[in-house]
Design a protein around this motif. Structure first.
Motif, PDB file in Angstrom:
ATOM      1  N   ASP A  13       0.837  -1.205   0.000  1.00 51.25           N
ATOM      2  CA  ASP A  13       0.000   0.000   0.000  1.00 51.25           C
ATOM      3  C   ASP A  13       0.870   1.253   0.000  1.00 51.25           C
ATOM      4  OD1 ASP A  13      -2.406  -1.500   0.204  1.00 51.25           O
ATOM      5  OD2 ASP A  13      -2.317  -1.459   2.402  1.00 51.25           O
ATOM      6  N   ILE A  14       1.882   1.254   0.859  1.00 54.44           N
ATOM      7  CA  ILE A  14       2.746   2.424   0.998  1.00 54.44           C
ATOM      8  C   ILE A  14       3.565   2.649  -0.272  1.00 54.44           C
ATOM      9  CG2 ILE A  14       4.629   3.440   2.333  1.00 54.44           C
ATOM     10  CD1 ILE A  14       3.523   1.797   4.748  1.00 54.44           C
ATOM     11  N   MET A  15       3.940   1.587  -0.954  1.00 57.43           N
ATOM     12  CA  MET A  15       4.720   1.715  -2.189  1.00 57.43           C
ATOM     13  C   MET A  15       3.974   2.511  -3.254  1.00 57.43           C
ATOM     14  SD  MET A  15       6.281  -2.080  -2.574  1.00 57.43           S
ATOM     15  CE  MET A  15       7.075  -2.881  -1.180  1.00 57.43           C
ATOM     16  N   GLN A  16       2.663   2.550  -3.172  1.00 59.90           N
ATOM     17  CA  GLN A  16       1.841   3.268  -4.152  1.00 59.90           C
ATOM     18  C   GLN A  16       1.769   4.767  -3.874  1.00 59.90           C
ATOM     19  OE1 GLN A  16       0.843   1.384  -6.776  1.00 59.90           O
ATOM     20  NE2 GLN A  16       1.936  -0.187  -5.621  1.00 59.90           N
ATOM     21  N   VAL A  17       2.228   5.186  -2.704  1.00 63.41           N
ATOM     22  CA  VAL A  17       2.114   6.579  -2.274  1.00 63.41           C
ATOM     23  C   VAL A  17       3.240   7.414  -2.882  1.00 63.41           C
ATOM     24  CG1 VAL A  17       2.192   8.114  -0.268  1.00 63.41           C
ATOM     25  CG2 VAL A  17       1.004   5.914  -0.122  1.00 63.41           C
ATOM     26  N   ASN A  18       2.884   8.583  -3.342  1.00 66.09           N
ATOM     27  CA  ASN A  18       3.874   9.542  -3.835  1.00 66.09           C
ATOM     28  C   ASN A  18       3.936  10.717  -2.871  1.00 66.09           C
ATOM     29  OD1 ASN A  18       4.614   8.267  -6.320  1.00 66.09           O
ATOM     30  ND2 ASN A  18       2.595   8.824  -7.083  1.00 66.09           N
ATOM     31  N   GLY A  19       5.133  11.150  -2.552  1.00 71.91           N
ATOM     32  CA  GLY A  19       5.308  12.342  -1.732  1.00 71.91           C
ATOM     33  C   GLY A  19       5.524  12.090  -0.250  1.00 71.91           C
ATOM     34  N   ILE A  31       2.384 -13.851  10.027  1.00 71.23           N
ATOM     35  CA  ILE A  31       1.929 -13.570   8.658  1.00 71.23           C
ATOM     36  C   ILE A  31       2.052 -12.101   8.258  1.00 71.23           C
ATOM     37  CG2 ILE A  31       0.381 -15.559   8.518  1.00 71.23           C
ATOM     38  CD1 ILE A  31      -1.952 -13.677   9.122  1.00 71.23           C
ATOM     39  N   HIS A  32       2.492 -11.241   9.173  1.00 71.64           N
ATOM     40  CA  HIS A  32       2.657  -9.815   8.885  1.00 71.64           C
ATOM     41  C   HIS A  32       4.104  -9.392   9.138  1.00 71.64           C
ATOM     42  CE1 HIS A  32      -1.668 -10.118   9.968  1.00 71.64           C
ATOM     43  NE2 HIS A  32      -1.786  -9.325   8.920  1.00 71.64           N
ATOM     44  N   SER A  33       4.626  -8.597   8.241  1.00 73.19           N
ATOM     45  CA  SER A  33       5.985  -8.076   8.392  1.00 73.19           C
ATOM     46  C   SER A  33       6.065  -7.118   9.574  1.00 73.19           C
ATOM     47  CB  SER A  33       6.408  -7.312   7.133  1.00 73.19           C
ATOM     48  OG  SER A  33       6.474  -8.167   6.028  1.00 73.19           O
ATOM     49  N   MET A  40       8.946  -3.707   6.773  1.00 72.93           N
ATOM     50  CA  MET A  40       8.147  -2.910   5.837  1.00 72.93           C
ATOM     51  C   MET A  40       8.936  -1.707   5.326  1.00 72.93           C
ATOM     52  SD  MET A  40       4.470  -2.930   7.791  1.00 72.93           S
ATOM     53  CE  MET A  40       3.648  -1.856   6.620  1.00 72.93           C
ATOM     54  N   TRP A  41       9.622  -1.032   6.232  1.00 72.26           N
ATOM     55  CA  TRP A  41      10.420   0.138   5.873  1.00 72.26           C
ATOM     56  C   TRP A  41      11.475  -0.247   4.834  1.00 72.26           C
ATOM     57  CZ3 TRP A  41      14.790   2.338   9.287  1.00 72.26           C
ATOM     58  CH2 TRP A  41      15.176   3.600   8.860  1.00 72.26           C
ATOM     59  N   ASP A  42      12.149  -1.377   5.058  1.00 75.29           N
ATOM     60  CA  ASP A  42      13.128  -1.871   4.087  1.00 75.29           C
ATOM     61  C   ASP A  42      12.475  -2.164   2.745  1.00 75.29           C
ATOM     62  OD1 ASP A  42      15.200  -1.732   5.929  1.00 75.29           O
ATOM     63  OD2 ASP A  42      15.159  -3.877   6.403  1.00 75.29           O
ATOM     64  N   GLN A  43      11.340  -2.849   2.755  1.00 73.62           N
ATOM     65  CA  GLN A  43      10.650  -3.203   1.512  1.00 73.62           C
ATOM     66  C   GLN A  43      10.236  -1.960   0.729  1.00 73.62           C
ATOM     67  OE1 GLN A  43       7.461  -5.560   3.116  1.00 73.62           O
ATOM     68  NE2 GLN A  43       8.767  -7.334   3.484  1.00 73.62           N
ATOM     69  N   VAL A  44       9.707  -0.975   1.436  1.00 77.43           N
ATOM     70  CA  VAL A  44       9.277   0.263   0.782  1.00 77.43           C
ATOM     71  C   VAL A  44      10.480   0.995   0.201  1.00 77.43           C
ATOM     72  CG1 VAL A  44       8.260   2.547   1.165  1.00 77.43           C
ATOM     73  CG2 VAL A  44       7.171   0.512   2.140  1.00 77.43           C
ATOM     74  N   ASN A  45      11.555   1.126   0.964  1.00 80.78           N
ATOM     75  CA  ASN A  45      12.725   1.844   0.450  1.00 80.78           C
ATOM     76  C   ASN A  45      13.370   1.126  -0.726  1.00 80.78           C
ATOM     77  OD1 ASN A  45      12.895   4.335   1.694  1.00 80.78           O
ATOM     78  ND2 ASN A  45      13.819   3.492   3.540  1.00 80.78           N
ATOM     79  N   ILE A  46      13.395  -0.184  -0.719  1.00 81.34           N
ATOM     80  CA  ILE A  46      13.911  -0.926  -1.877  1.00 81.34           C
ATOM     81  C   ILE A  46      13.069  -0.610  -3.111  1.00 81.34           C
ATOM     82  CG2 ILE A  46      14.167  -3.230  -2.881  1.00 81.34           C
ATOM     83  CD1 ILE A  46      15.001  -4.140   0.022  1.00 81.34           C
ATOM     84  N   ALA A  47      11.756  -0.640  -2.950  1.00 82.81           N
ATOM     85  CA  ALA A  47      10.861  -0.330  -4.073  1.00 82.81           C
ATOM     86  C   ALA A  47      11.035   1.115  -4.531  1.00 82.81           C
ATOM     87  CB  ALA A  47       9.411  -0.593  -3.674  1.00 82.81           C
ATOM     88  N   TYR A  48      11.172   2.030  -3.577  1.00 83.31           N
ATOM     89  CA  TYR A  48      11.359   3.442  -3.938  1.00 83.31           C
ATOM     90  C   TYR A  48      12.674   3.645  -4.693  1.00 83.31           C
ATOM     91  CZ  TYR A  48       7.385   5.500  -1.414  1.00 83.31           C
ATOM     92  OH  TYR A  48       6.140   5.892  -1.005  1.00 83.31           O
ATOM     93  N   ILE A  49      13.748   3.013  -4.247  1.00 86.18           N
ATOM     94  CA  ILE A  49      15.036   3.127  -4.940  1.00 86.18           C
ATOM     95  C   ILE A  49      14.922   2.566  -6.354  1.00 86.18           C
ATOM     96  CG2 ILE A  49      17.394   2.206  -4.997  1.00 86.18           C
ATOM     97  CD1 ILE A  49      17.333   2.482  -1.867  1.00 86.18           C
ATOM     98  N   PRO A  82      12.413   9.238  -3.926  1.00 82.77           N
ATOM     99  CA  PRO A  82      13.274   9.513  -2.766  1.00 82.77           C
ATOM    100  C   PRO A  82      12.962   8.537  -1.631  1.00 82.77           C
ATOM    101  CG  PRO A  82      11.937  11.445  -3.347  1.00 82.77           C
ATOM    102  CD  PRO A  82      11.519  10.320  -4.231  1.00 82.77           C
ATOM    103  N   ILE A  83      13.999   8.132  -0.909  1.00 87.16           N
ATOM    104  CA  ILE A  83      13.784   7.174   0.181  1.00 87.16           C
ATOM    105  C   ILE A  83      12.975   7.807   1.309  1.00 87.16           C
ATOM    106  CG2 ILE A  83      15.864   5.867  -0.327  1.00 87.16           C
ATOM    107  CD1 ILE A  83      17.113   7.237   2.182  1.00 87.16           C
ATOM    108  N   MET A  84      12.402   6.945   2.150  1.00 86.75           N
ATOM    109  CA  MET A  84      11.664   7.387   3.328  1.00 86.75           C
ATOM    110  C   MET A  84      12.596   7.342   4.530  1.00 86.75           C
ATOM    111  SD  MET A  84       8.055   5.458   2.886  1.00 86.75           S
ATOM    112  CE  MET A  84       6.847   6.684   3.280  1.00 86.75           C
ATOM    113  N   PHE A  85      12.596   8.404   5.301  1.00 86.99           N
ATOM    114  CA  PHE A  85      13.382   8.465   6.526  1.00 86.99           C
ATOM    115  C   PHE A  85      12.580   7.881   7.674  1.00 86.99           C
ATOM    116  CE2 PHE A  85      15.023  11.798   3.800  1.00 86.99           C
ATOM    117  CZ  PHE A  85      16.379  11.518   3.826  1.00 86.99           C
TER     118      PHE A  85
END
Length: 87
Positions: free
Chosen positions: A17-23, A43-45, A50-59, A64-67
Motif C-alpha cells: 500500500d505504501i509503495m503506491q504513495v507519492n510524496g 503472517i505480517h511483516s 516494511m520500511w526496508d521493503q518500501v525503500n527498496i521499491a522506492y530506490i 526519494p527514500i523514506m526516513f
C-alpha cells in the motif's frame, strides 16, 4: 503535509500500500504504544521489514527514500507496564 503513523496498527496498511504513495518522506519504524504491532507476527511483516521493503521499491523506481521516525506515543503517565503507553 499528511503523514501515516503506525502502519501495523490492526495491520491496516501493508508495505505494498505504501509503495503506491507519492510524496511521503517519513516512515514510523517504531511506536511505543503496546497495540501497534511493531514486530509483526507470523503472517505480517514487522515495521522495520516494511520500511526496508518500501525503500527498496522506492530506490528501484527512483523515488526519494523514506526516513525513519520513532515515538514513545505516551498516553499513560501514572500507570506503568507493558499494556500501557508509557514514556
Amino acid at each position: 503535509m499528511q503523514h501515516l503513523n503506525h502502519p501495523n496498527f490492526t495491520y491496516a496498511i501493508t508495505a505494498e500500500d505504501i509503495m503506491q504513495v507519492n510524496g511521503e518522506r517519513f516512515f514510523e519504524v517504531y511506536n511505543g504504544h503496546p497495540y501497534v504491532n511493531n514486530y509483526g507476527d507470523s503472517i505480517h511483516s514487522s515495521t522495520e521489514e516494511m520500511w526496508d521493503q518500501v525503500n527498496i521499491a522506492y530506490i528501484n523506481t527512483s523515488k526519494p527514500i523514506m526516513f525513519g521516525l520513532a515515538t514513545d506515543d505516551s498516553h499513560h503517565y501514572h500507570k506503568f507496564g507493558s499494556k500501557y503507553s508509557n514514556a
